[in-house]
Write a protein that holds these residues in place. Structure first.
Motif, PDB file in Angstrom:
ATOM      1  N   THR A 553       1.105  -1.581  -0.160  1.00 24.19           N
ATOM      2  CA  THR A 553       0.189  -0.387  -0.384  1.00 24.19           C
ATOM      3  C   THR A 553       0.861   1.027  -0.110  1.00 24.19           C
ATOM      4  OG1 THR A 553      -1.994  -1.194   1.147  1.00 24.19           O
ATOM      5  CG2 THR A 553      -2.246   0.848   1.417  1.00 24.19           C
ATOM      6  N   LEU A 554       0.239   2.341  -0.639  1.00 24.06           N
ATOM      7  CA  LEU A 554       0.984   2.994  -1.224  1.00 24.06           C
ATOM      8  C   LEU A 554       0.616   4.672  -0.962  1.00 24.06           C
ATOM      9  CD1 LEU A 554       3.882   2.125  -4.412  1.00 24.06           C
ATOM     10  CD2 LEU A 554       4.265   1.956  -2.007  1.00 24.06           C
ATOM     11  N   PRO A 555       1.165   5.601  -0.055  1.00 23.31           N
ATOM     12  CA  PRO A 555       2.000   5.684   0.390  1.00 23.31           C
ATOM     13  C   PRO A 555       2.429   5.129   1.983  1.00 23.31           C
ATOM     14  CG  PRO A 555       1.187   8.191   0.626  1.00 23.31           C
ATOM     15  CD  PRO A 555       0.512   6.946  -0.822  1.00 23.31           C
ATOM     16  N   GLY A 556       1.243   4.708   2.125  1.00 18.55           N
ATOM     17  CA  GLY A 556       0.925   4.094   4.090  1.00 18.55           C
ATOM     18  C   GLY A 556      -0.237   4.758   4.428  1.00 18.55           C
ATOM     19  N   VAL A 557      -1.434   4.751   5.753  1.00 13.82           N
ATOM     20  CA  VAL A 557      -2.535   4.860   5.978  1.00 13.82           C
ATOM     21  C   VAL A 557      -2.485   4.997   6.540  1.00 13.82           C
ATOM     22  CG1 VAL A 557      -4.514   3.159   6.637  1.00 13.82           C
ATOM     23  CG2 VAL A 557      -3.022   2.623   4.535  1.00 13.82           C
ATOM     24  N   VAL A 601     -12.642   5.357   2.717  1.00 19.19           N
ATOM     25  CA  VAL A 601     -13.218   5.033   1.062  1.00 19.19           C
ATOM     26  C   VAL A 601     -13.882   3.184   1.210  1.00 19.19           C
ATOM     27  CG1 VAL A 601     -13.222   5.641  -0.640  1.00 19.19           C
ATOM     28  CG2 VAL A 601     -11.980   7.202   0.197  1.00 19.19           C
ATOM     29  N   VAL A 602     -14.396   3.007   1.432  1.00 18.37           N
ATOM     30  CA  VAL A 602     -14.873   1.501   0.083  1.00 18.37           C
ATOM     31  C   VAL A 602     -15.243   1.053  -0.981  1.00 18.37           C
ATOM     32  CG1 VAL A 602     -15.682   1.638   2.603  1.00 18.37           C
ATOM     33  CG2 VAL A 602     -17.260   2.357   1.069  1.00 18.37           C
ATOM     34  N   PHE A 603     -15.557   0.178  -1.265  1.00 14.53           N
ATOM     35  CA  PHE A 603     -16.224   0.196  -2.426  1.00 14.53           C
ATOM     36  C   PHE A 603     -17.394  -0.494  -2.232  1.00 14.53           C
ATOM     37  CE2 PHE A 603     -16.535  -3.214  -5.556  1.00 14.53           C
ATOM     38  CZ  PHE A 603     -16.309  -3.171  -6.860  1.00 14.53           C
ATOM     39  N   THR A 658     -12.109  -1.789  15.923  1.00 10.97           N
ATOM     40  CA  THR A 658     -11.443  -0.846  14.905  1.00 10.97           C
ATOM     41  C   THR A 658     -10.866  -1.373  13.609  1.00 10.97           C
ATOM     42  OG1 THR A 658      -9.940  -0.003  16.189  1.00 10.97           O
ATOM     43  CG2 THR A 658     -12.357   0.669  16.847  1.00 10.97           C
ATOM     44  N   ASN A 659     -10.143  -2.539  14.055  1.00 11.81           N
ATOM     45  CA  ASN A 659      -9.258  -2.889  12.989  1.00 11.81           C
ATOM     46  C   ASN A 659     -10.619  -3.805  11.767  1.00 11.81           C
ATOM     47  OD1 ASN A 659     -10.584  -5.690  13.454  1.00 11.81           O
ATOM     48  ND2 ASN A 659      -8.765  -6.163  14.404  1.00 11.81           N
ATOM     49  N   VAL A 660     -12.026  -4.115  11.860  1.00 13.20           N
ATOM     50  CA  VAL A 660     -13.358  -4.056  11.070  1.00 13.20           C
ATOM     51  C   VAL A 660     -12.619  -2.978   9.943  1.00 13.20           C
ATOM     52  CG1 VAL A 660     -15.112  -4.160  10.462  1.00 13.20           C
ATOM     53  CG2 VAL A 660     -14.404  -5.523  12.336  1.00 13.20           C
ATOM     54  N   VAL A 661     -12.487  -1.610  10.468  1.00 15.96           N
ATOM     55  CA  VAL A 661     -12.582  -0.321   9.773  1.00 15.96           C
ATOM     56  C   VAL A 661     -11.425   0.035   9.562  1.00 15.96           C
ATOM     57  CG1 VAL A 661     -15.050   0.116   9.936  1.00 15.96           C
ATOM     58  CG2 VAL A 661     -13.291   1.214  11.074  1.00 15.96           C
ATOM     59  N   ALA A 662     -10.748  -0.005  10.053  1.00 14.76           N
ATOM     60  CA  ALA A 662      -9.402   0.706   9.945  1.00 14.76           C
ATOM     61  C   ALA A 662      -8.572   0.412   8.567  1.00 14.76           C
ATOM     62  CB  ALA A 662      -7.887   0.260  11.221  1.00 14.76           C
ATOM     63  N   GLY A 663      -8.613  -0.260   7.384  1.00 12.85           N
ATOM     64  CA  GLY A 663      -8.125  -0.152   6.716  1.00 12.85           C
ATOM     65  C   GLY A 663      -8.843   0.230   5.463  1.00 12.85           C
ATOM     66  N   THR A 664      -9.889   0.768   5.671  1.00  8.66           N
ATOM     67  CA  THR A 664     -10.334   1.456   4.605  1.00  8.66           C
ATOM     68  C   THR A 664     -10.033   3.093   4.784  1.00  8.66           C
ATOM     69  OG1 THR A 664     -12.062   2.477   5.863  1.00  8.66           O
ATOM     70  CG2 THR A 664     -12.459   0.060   4.638  1.00  8.66           C
ATOM     71  N   ALA A 665      -9.013   3.607   5.096  1.00  8.77           N
ATOM     72  CA  ALA A 665      -8.424   4.764   5.225  1.00  8.77           C
ATOM     73  C   ALA A 665      -7.234   4.797   4.167  1.00  8.77           C
ATOM     74  CB  ALA A 665      -8.069   5.417   6.284  1.00  8.77           C
ATOM     75  N   GLY A 666      -6.413   3.431   4.100  1.00 11.44           N
ATOM     76  CA  GLY A 666      -5.596   2.851   2.851  1.00 11.44           C
ATOM     77  C   GLY A 666      -6.477   3.053   1.485  1.00 11.44           C
ATOM     78  N   ASN A 667      -7.491   3.459   1.459  1.00  8.89           N
ATOM     79  CA  ASN A 667      -8.008   2.877  -0.331  1.00  8.89           C
ATOM     80  C   ASN A 667      -7.643   4.416  -0.738  1.00  8.89           C
ATOM     81  OD1 ASN A 667      -8.792   0.576  -0.233  1.00  8.89           O
ATOM     82  ND2 ASN A 667     -10.650   1.286   0.831  1.00  8.89           N
ATOM     83  N   PRO A 668      -7.489   4.539  -2.217  1.00 10.77           N
ATOM     84  CA  PRO A 668      -7.874   5.706  -3.069  1.00 10.77           C
ATOM     85  C   PRO A 668      -9.133   6.661  -2.624  1.00 10.77           C
ATOM     86  CG  PRO A 668      -7.378   3.775  -4.666  1.00 10.77           C
ATOM     87  CD  PRO A 668      -7.545   3.062  -3.184  1.00 10.77           C
ATOM     88  N   PRO A 669      -8.418   7.759  -2.530  1.00 10.67           N
ATOM     89  CA  PRO A 669      -7.357   8.714  -3.136  1.00 10.67           C
ATOM     90  C   PRO A 669      -6.343   8.656  -2.033  1.00 10.67           C
ATOM     91  CG  PRO A 669      -8.535  10.463  -2.915  1.00 10.67           C
ATOM     92  CD  PRO A 669      -9.637   9.179  -2.737  1.00 10.67           C
ATOM     93  N   LEU A 670      -6.836   8.691  -1.135  1.00  6.72           N
ATOM     94  CA  LEU A 670      -5.941   8.116   0.042  1.00  6.72           C
ATOM     95  C   LEU A 670      -4.620   8.350  -0.243  1.00  6.72           C
ATOM     96  CD1 LEU A 670      -8.611   8.663   2.252  1.00  6.72           C
ATOM     97  CD2 LEU A 670      -7.152  10.583   1.777  1.00  6.72           C
ATOM     98  N   ALA A 671      -4.912   6.238  -0.456  1.00  9.88           N
ATOM     99  CA  ALA A 671      -3.670   5.730  -0.813  1.00  9.88           C
ATOM    100  C   ALA A 671      -3.990   4.758  -1.767  1.00  9.88           C
ATOM    101  CB  ALA A 671      -2.901   4.727   0.730  1.00  9.88           C
ATOM    102  N   THR A 672      -2.740   3.532  -2.335  1.00  8.51           N
ATOM    103  CA  THR A 672      -3.091   3.122  -3.220  1.00  8.51           C
ATOM    104  C   THR A 672      -2.706   1.529  -2.720  1.00  8.51           C
ATOM    105  OG1 THR A 672      -2.797   4.638  -5.197  1.00  8.51           O
ATOM    106  CG2 THR A 672      -2.464   2.423  -5.674  1.00  8.51           C
TER     107      THR A 672
END
Length: 1006
Positions: A553-557, A601-603, A658-672
């Protein structure tokens, strides 16, 4: 709907307070005394005054019996009491040495004789052997057990493994596996996941709400005792569905007391680990655990204090037994990048029986910890009591292998700072109404960094990282060779949990009523850069530079998450002659988490779009319909207090992590987030991954909190000799368990979502890879027979033992373990034995004061023993194929026949029956069973009194007394050299069951 529910509960709560005149609160980590006072004919005596006096502090509490002759004294500090019953026209009735236990109701009835008040009847209290007052099934670990049993590392939570239904951790667990020098941070009990346990100090949760593990293990010097309830809990308990571990802290007394201690361990006294094959000596290990406790009065009769400090200094080399490369293989590197990486891999110093080159050696892994604690209690007259507790814990740990690394020079260093504070206020109105308000805060601040901060550019690796933060983590042949990374780091957290609660209780005739509520607010701040990960299915693929998957994941979360929860309950404890009925109802609103800056950010599968959730938006729907009934009974069929038949049914819910949702902060446009499956090289990884598209992490909008139905029927019987025995059937069914699946898993070679919709506001038309969706589609079931027996302390002997015969089934066994499903579109295909399933388990402990008397040299000896024996945990056999389902090491092979267990470390099971296939395999999940666990810990101590008050205690403790090698799990990747081979013990050297270790200790007590 939500606001109406809250308004109704608030109205009910207010009406109760107005009617009762008592704003009271819950006291889960205290104790209670209740009973019935009658005359010689058995007729109830109304208005009798019952007074208890805490023998350590001399503080008194009183209550009057009601028309039924029943009295109740709640929220009492645990300890020993004297009790007196007074009534006009009757003799004074006195009970000496009445012991109460944490989170438990002690029953003490009284039969008063006609006579003058100056006349007195005195009896000695008998400790109850059976629990006829409650329907919750629990196990109390008293102060003597906490302080005097041999504990490897002095971790109090290891004692919870003595409770029926609890199991020794499996090697694949997350928080249950012990952190070296710091102990485990969770337990598996009664068929529940490790994150389904609520740990409480003085009524305040000590949970880390990101993973729902214990924030830290308090020093056993600060604990008075604790209790684990693991089936059909009272309605006053919420937050978690699995179990409650209730800890009561030590407080000061009316006299000054202190303790100075040190425990020493050194490899010179230890046996060699089974897998230390290049030396006849154990690996270097030195551990010093030292501290001081002191307590006493600040204001006699009113204010008491207890202060504690404990330090740990552990210097250790961990054993390694890793697949490496032969000289011929080292020279066959296909590219400059691979050649440079080969130089980081140590040369082979052992060729095993299969001809595989291996490195067997050690790597340094120091641990340092300092823990301070302060406990203050203050009596404001006879009706009010304040109790405050604060703890500060600072640790630094170097972990070279915890995240899978198998060779020296890698791993990570972690530096967390943990704090906990609780404040309880107890107020009594009359004798039968109580108020205890509570407030608490727990906080964690932590950073974690790779030990090896290489720059991938210097190795010719093009993975999108151009700074010296670490190499990508490289896994070869199913992890048999693993170096670089670790992939999740560098990272850090800053968390704070606030808790406020209140509970009303009153004794109304035969009803003991409680009503109350609690509010929790969790603030979770995270950042993670990460180094990424490559998977090579074989050594040949590694040497050719052909990985089959890459993720980064770039650049990070980073995220700033807030999550609240509110709970309300009513509980009725109804007492009839020889029958008690518990009925309760609990409601919990587990609020949907929010992100301060709108970084979720969710899909959206309906539109194939990426959608940003605003700061006030809902990432998933509200979990606000959690009504949880609790019903049970306790019956004395023979009316003599020697037998109790109990049964109960209860529903519980889990607060989502909260680890259920924490990873969604690493989605575009914030991260890739990038994931590539298929042939990929180190020098073109970023190009192929970006061309393949993003790999979003998302959450099902219909995500619901897990709930558990728990039931049991059991019989307790007191038999001669002060022995209590219990036999019972215990079962549970969990629904809506957290599960992670790939909703973009290829179907006939084609992904369902090829690209983000052209109408998406974020990255329209961008190709899509894996889509990891967290949802609540998991379930589990548990059925067990529990047998237990205990002998209360008498003539210096105390014994507890249990046997558990159980079976636990699920789709996945841990919320935070990533995607483990073979087929994300067929969940039932992965239903099998839980990772922590154990068919048979025996646990026992004994403490015995040797009956030697005479001169000081033969007086004061004591021995203690802890035994654990259990069958093995399941092993999931997989292949390295990542193209079928998009996730490496999850596809299972075909199986040609029954899987025979051979039992050798070189070949634990018959590997010939497995065949890797380019489709979903026929083998079921977790069908192979790994090695069992057998461990015996023994101690001998000598107490010597010098003068009137000073006592010196010398201790010698022997862990894994018989030096039994408790083997780890065998390799599970078909086609790898490690398939079926065992290369380590279940836990690292120095931890439980790794090899025989000797600890010497001394305590000086005042």
């Amino acid at each position: 709907m939500c606001s109406k529910i809250c308004q109704r509960f608030f109205t009910i709560l207010c009406l109760h307070y107005i009617c009762s005149g008592v704003p009271t609160v819950l006291a889960q980590s205290n104790s209670s005394i209740t009973g019935r006072v009658v005359d010689a004919t058995g007729r109830a005596i109304s208005g009798a005054v019952v007074t208890v006096r805490h023998q350590a502090t001399k503080v008194e509490r009183s209550a009057a019996t009601n028309r039924e002759g029943i009295y109740e004294l709640q929220a009492l500090p645990v300890g020993s009491y004297s009790l007196q019953m007074r009534a006009i026209g009757f003799r004074l009735f006195t009970v000496q040495s009445l012991t109460t236990e944490v989170a438990r109701i002690t029953v003490q009835d009284g039969r008063l004789e006609v006579g003058e008040f100056t006349q007195q009847v005195t009896v000695e209290a008998e400790r109850a052997s059976i629990d006829a007052a409650t329907t919750s099934v629990g196990h109390v670990i008293d102060g003597r057990t906490v302080q005097e049993l041999p504990l490897n590392g002095r971790y109090f939570l290891d004692l919870a493994l003595l409770a029926p239904g609890s199991v020794t951790p499996n090697q694949s667990g997350f928080s249950v596996a012990p952190s070296r020098g710091l102990g485990a941070q969770a337990i598996n009990t009664a068929g529940n996941r490790e994150e389904a346990v609520n740990y409480m100090i003085n009524g305040i949760t000590l949970n880390d709400q990101l993973f729902s593990s214990i924030l830290f293990q308090p020093s056993i010097g600060t604990l008075s005792e604790f209790k684990i309830d693991n089936s059909t809990l009272s309605a006053e308990y919420g937050h978690s569905s699995g179990a409650i571990v209730n800890m009561a802290t030590r407080s000061g007394a009316s006299e000054f007391h202190g303790e100075l201690f040190e425990f020493l361990r050194n490899d010179a006294l230890d046996a060699r680990n089974f897998f230390t094959q290049t030396s006849s000596q154990p690996s270097p290990f030195r551990r010093n655990q030292f501290g001081v406790n002191v307590g006493g009065p600040l204001v006699r009769g009113k204010t008491f204090f207890f202060l504690s400090y404990e330090g740990v200094r552990q210097e250790q080399d961990l054993d390694l037994n890793s697949l490496v490369l032969s000289d011929a293989q080292r020279s066959a590197a296909s590219s400059t990048a691979i050649a440079k990486l080969v130089e980081l891999i140590p040369r082979a110093n052992l060729i095993d029986s299969s001809g595989t080159p291996r490195f067997v050696g050690t790597t340094e892994a120091p641990v340092r910890g300092d823990q301070w604690a302060a406990d203050i209690s203050h009596s404001l007259g006879k009706t009010d009591r304040l109790h405050g507790y604060y703890s500060f814990y600072n640790t630094t740990t170097v972990e070279p292998t915890q995240r899978g690394n198998t060779v020296p020079g890698f791993g990570h260093i972690q530096h967390p700072v943990r704090q906990f504070f609780s404040l309880n206020q107890t107020h009594t109105f009359g004798g039968n109404r109580l108020n205890e308000a509570r407030f608490g805060v727990n906080r964690l601040s932590s950073t974690t960094e790779p030990n090896a901060k290489y720059n991938p550019v210097d190795f010719g690796i093009r993975d999108g990282i151009t700074q010296a933060i670490g190499l990508p983590q490289i896994s070869v042949a199913g992890g048999a060779l693993n170096f670089g990374g670790p992939s999740p780091f560098p990272s850090g957290r800053g968390d704070t949990t606030f808790v406020a609660g209140d509970t009303a209780s009153c004794l109304c005739g035969r009803h003991s009523l409680k009503i109350g509520g609690e509010y929790r607010q969790f603030l979770n701040n995270n950042f993670r850069r990460g180094t990424g990960a490559f998977n090579f299915p074989s050594v040949a693929a590694f040497l050719a530079g052909e990985a089959n998957s890459f993720s980064l994941t770039l650049p990070g979360v980073s995220s700033a998450i807030a999550q609240g929860a509110a709970g309300f309950f009513v509980q009725d404890h109804y007492k009839l002659p020889y029958l008690t009925i518990d009925a309760g109802l609990r409601y919990d609103w587990n609020m949907t988490p929010t992100e301060r800056y709108g970084r979720f950010v969710v899909f959206d599968p309906r539109t194939a779009s990426l959608v940003r959730v605003g700061p006030t938006g809902r990432i998933y729907h509200q979990n606000n319909k959690n009504f949880q009934p609790r019903l049970g009974f306790a019956w004395d069929p023979f009316r003599n207090g020697k037998t109790s038949v109990r049964g109960a049914y209860a529903v519980f819910v889990d607060q989502p992590l909260t680890n259920v949702v924490a990873g969604t902060a690493g989605n575009p446009p914030l991260a890739t987030p990038l994931t590539y499956t298929g042939a990929i090289r180190l020098d073109n990884a970023i190009d192929l991954a970006q061309a393949a598209g993003v790999a979003p992490v998302t959450v099902d909008h219909g995500f619901s909190n897990a709930y558990l139905q728990s039931w049991n029927i059991n019989v307790q019987r007191e038999i001669p000799g002060g022995v209590a025995a219990m036999v019972g059937y215990f079962g549970s069914k969990a629904t809506h368990l957290t599960l992670l699946r790939n909703i973009n898993q290829p179907v006939n070679g084609q992904r369902p979502f090829v690209a983000i919709s052209p109408t998406s506001a974020i990255l329209p038309g961008t190709p899509l890879g894996n889509i990891s969706q967290t949802e609540s589609t998991g379930n589990s079931s548990y059925n067990a027979l529990w047998l237990s027996t205990s002998k209360r302390p008498a003539r210096g002997l105390q014994i507890k033992a249990s046997y558990t015969w159980s079976k636990s089934l699920d789709y996945n066994s841990l919320s935070s373990q990533g995607i483990v499903l073979q087929d994300s579109y067929d969940l039932r295909n992965s239903r099998g034995l839980s990772d922590f399933d154990v068919r048979h388990r025996v646990a026992a402990m004994a403490i015995y004061d040797l009956p030697f008397h005479g001169n000081p040299f033969i007086t004061g000896w004591q021995i203690a023993l802890v035994l654990q024996a259990q069958s093995g945990n399941p092993v999931n056999i997989v292949t390295g194929n990542s193209t079928v389902n998009g996730v490496a090491n999850t596809l299972r092979p075909d199986v040609a026949g029954p899987v025979a267990t051979i039992g050798s470390v070189d070949r634990w099971f018959d590997t010939a029956v497995f065949t890797a296939v380019p489709r979903f395999g026929s083998l079921g999940r977790n069908v192979v069973i790994g090695p069992g666990f057998n461990n015996s810990d023994f101690s001998i101590l000598k107490d010597t009194h010098t003068g009137d008050r000073v006592r010196i205690q010398f201790r010698a403790e022997f862990f894994d007394l018989f030096n039994h090698a408790n083997l780890g799990q065998p390799g599970n990747v078909v086609g790898s050299p490690g398939l079926g081979r065992i290369t380590n013990t279940r836990f690292p050297g120095g931890e439980s069951g790794s090899s025989r270790q000797i600890q010497l200790g001394i305590k000086v007590m005042l």
